[in-house]
Write a protein that holds these residues in place. Structure first.
Motif, short mmCIF file in Angstrom:
data_model
loop_
_atom_site.label_atom_id
_atom_site.label_comp_id
_atom_site.label_asym_id
_atom_site.label_seq_id
_atom_site.Cartn_x
_atom_site.Cartn_y
_atom_site.Cartn_z
N VAL A 160 0.96 -1.29 0.10
CA VAL A 160 -0.06 0.00 0.11
C VAL A 160 0.98 1.16 0.05
O VAL A 160 2.16 1.11 0.42
N TRP A 161 0.36 2.25 -0.47
CA TRP A 161 1.13 3.41 -0.66
C TRP A 161 1.23 4.14 0.94
O TRP A 161 2.33 4.95 0.90
N ASN A 162 0.55 4.02 1.86
CA ASN A 162 0.90 4.42 3.11
C ASN A 162 0.37 3.55 4.48
O ASN A 162 -0.93 3.69 4.53
N HIS A 163 1.20 2.86 4.72
CA HIS A 163 0.62 1.69 5.82
C HIS A 163 -0.29 2.41 6.78
O HIS A 163 -1.04 1.95 7.23
N LYS A 164 0.29 3.34 7.49
CA LYS A 164 -0.19 3.91 8.73
C LYS A 164 -1.56 4.71 8.40
O LYS A 164 -2.40 4.73 8.96
N GLN A 165 -1.74 5.33 7.31
CA GLN A 165 -2.86 5.83 6.83
C GLN A 165 -4.15 4.91 6.54
O GLN A 165 -5.39 5.22 6.61
N LEU A 166 -3.40 3.58 6.15
CA LEU A 166 -4.54 2.54 5.57
C LEU A 166 -5.01 1.81 6.56
O LEU A 166 -5.76 0.88 6.38
N ARG A 194 5.29 -11.98 -4.63
CA ARG A 194 6.50 -11.57 -3.71
C ARG A 194 7.61 -12.72 -3.44
O ARG A 194 8.49 -12.02 -2.98
N ALA A 195 7.19 -13.87 -4.02
CA ALA A 195 8.45 -14.74 -3.93
C ALA A 195 9.60 -14.33 -4.93
O ALA A 195 10.43 -14.26 -4.92
N ASP A 196 8.89 -13.64 -6.10
CA ASP A 196 9.72 -13.23 -7.20
C ASP A 196 10.15 -11.70 -7.14
O ASP A 196 11.14 -11.47 -7.43
N ILE A 197 9.21 -11.06 -6.34
CA ILE A 197 9.70 -9.45 -5.98
C ILE A 197 9.53 -9.29 -4.61
O ILE A 197 8.52 -8.92 -4.24
N PRO A 198 10.52 -9.87 -3.74
CA PRO A 198 10.38 -9.68 -2.34
C PRO A 198 10.30 -8.57 -1.52
O PRO A 198 9.83 -8.40 -0.49
N SER A 199 10.82 -7.32 -2.25
CA SER A 199 10.67 -6.12 -1.44
C SER A 199 10.44 -4.96 -2.21
O SER A 199 10.55 -5.17 -3.79
N GLY A 200 9.97 -3.81 -1.96
CA GLY A 200 9.56 -2.65 -2.59
C GLY A 200 8.21 -2.63 -2.74
O GLY A 200 7.41 -3.58 -2.87
N ASN A 201 7.67 -1.22 -2.87
CA ASN A 201 6.23 -1.13 -3.04
C ASN A 201 5.87 -1.58 -4.66
O ASN A 201 6.39 -1.50 -5.39
N LEU A 202 4.60 -2.26 -4.30
CA LEU A 202 3.99 -3.01 -5.64
C LEU A 202 2.64 -2.82 -5.39
O LEU A 202 2.06 -3.37 -4.28
N TYR A 203 1.89 -2.24 -6.39
CA TYR A 203 0.53 -2.05 -6.67
C TYR A 203 0.18 -2.57 -7.78
O TYR A 203 0.63 -2.82 -8.91
N SER A 204 -1.41 -2.93 -7.32
CA SER A 204 -2.29 -3.52 -9.01
C SER A 204 -3.32 -2.79 -8.95
O SER A 204 -4.25 -3.10 -9.85
N TRP A 205 -3.66 -1.68 -8.26
CA TRP A 205 -5.07 -0.90 -8.12
C TRP A 205 -4.73 0.49 -7.70
O TRP A 205 -4.04 0.66 -6.77
N TRP A 206 -5.40 1.27 -8.69
CA TRP A 206 -5.20 2.73 -8.18
C TRP A 206 -6.71 3.31 -8.68
O TRP A 206 -7.28 2.91 -9.64
N SER A 207 -7.10 4.10 -7.45
CA SER A 207 -8.54 4.59 -7.54
C SER A 207 -8.89 5.44 -8.70
O SER A 207 -7.87 6.23 -9.00
N TYR A 208 -9.99 5.25 -9.32
CA TYR A 208 -10.69 6.36 -10.19
C TYR A 208 -10.70 7.65 -9.55
O TYR A 208 -10.74 8.66 -10.52
N ARG A 209 -10.76 7.84 -8.31
CA ARG A 209 -11.05 8.96 -7.65
C ARG A 209 -9.84 10.03 -7.80
O ARG A 209 -9.88 11.35 -7.57
N SER A 210 -8.66 9.50 -8.04
CA SER A 210 -7.42 10.24 -8.25
C SER A 210 -7.38 10.98 -9.50
O SER A 210 -7.30 10.18 -10.51
N PRO A 211 -6.98 12.12 -9.60
CA PRO A 211 -7.13 12.90 -10.82
C PRO A 211 -6.19 12.62 -11.90
O PRO A 211 -6.15 12.56 -13.01
#
Length: 262
Positions: A160-166, A194-211
């Motif tokens: 997630v983009w911000n663990h504490k906020q979410l 995550r076995a292939d990409i064990p670290s680093g921010n990784l996303y598959s969804w981004w809200s439509y609400r973001s301009p």
């Protein structure tokens, strides 16, 4: 038999038929699992997909909601579905490849906006869905199996983009993450991505609400590929096809890929 598999919440297969065709033409996975098809099975636009070589399909559908489909260039045999949490929704279907690998395609409930089952029926349904999955796969651990789909939970801090906020936002709350991991462990599933990409921010969804979703990059990894432990080591090449999120009239999800040498 090596093959490549992709999973994608398409958010209406009829509305985005052209995007599915674009992915099939440009990336050519052997198997594509779609979620949130929002279509009865008989109205899924199969002819165009068949013309691209995807002549094999198993699916479950509903008018306007839910729906899962497995499109394949390789022969597949339908092996049924499970109505997890007994919701009566088209959220799971399974098929077997000729090499004996069973593919489970899952679309888990999103869970609404309030992370409290007493105040929000949908959140309770989501917890019940994963509880039933945990019991189902724990009772008879899968072998030579792959589970993919929009599971609507981002389990790790770097998913997630911000663990504490979410932490209090549905999809990343501690109760969901704990149940998600318990479900995965009960079935002895391995997180292939995550076995292939064990670290680093990784996303598959981004809200439509973001301009400007790309610049803001406030994403979550909601889409997953799991493999049973007996074949997990055969997985490689995991990636998220982020460009698809920027296509015209896109889904808010991007396809997730993995390859298997079996």
């Amino acid at each position: 038999m090596p093959f490549t598999l992709a999973t994608w919440n398409i958010n209406s297969v009829r509305l985005r038929e052209g995007l599915v065709a674009k992915l099939l033409e440009e990336e050519a996975p052997d198997v594509l699992c779609l979620q949130e098809c929002k279509s009865p099975v008989e109205k899924i636009p199969l002819e165009g997909f068949a013309a691209l070589g995807y002549r094999h399909i198993v699916a479950r559908g509903q008018k306007g909601y839910n729906g899962v489909a497995i499109l394949s260039k390789l022969p597949i045999e339908e092996v049924g579905d499970v109505d997890f949490a007994r919701l009566g929704h088209a959220r799971h279907v399974a098929a077997k490849l000729e090499n004996g690998v069973t593919i489970h395609n899952v679309y888990a409930p999103a869970g609404g906006d309030i992370p409290d089952r007493d105040a929000n029926v949908k959140f309770g349904q989501k917890l019940d869905y994963f509880t039933h999955m945990r019991e189902h796969f724990g009772a008879e651990r899968p072998h030579k199996a792959i589970l993919v789909g929009d599971l609507n939970i981002a389990p790790r801090e770097d998913d997630v983009w911000n663990h504490k906020q979410l932490l209090k936002v549905v999809s990343h709350t501690p109760v969901e993450v704990e149940l998600f991991e318990a479900t995965r462990e009960a079935g002895a599933w391995e997180d292939v991505t995550r076995a292939d990409i064990p670290s680093g921010n990784l996303y598959s969804w981004w809200s439509y609400r973001s301009p400007d979703w790309d610049a803001a990059d406030k994403g979550r990894r909601l889409d997953h590929i799991w493999a049973s432990r007996d074949i997990a080591a055969a997985a490689h090449g995991s990636r998220i096809h982020r460009p698809a999120r920027g296509w015209e009239q896109p889904s808010d999800h991007a396809p997730v890929f993995a390859s298997f040498d079996l």
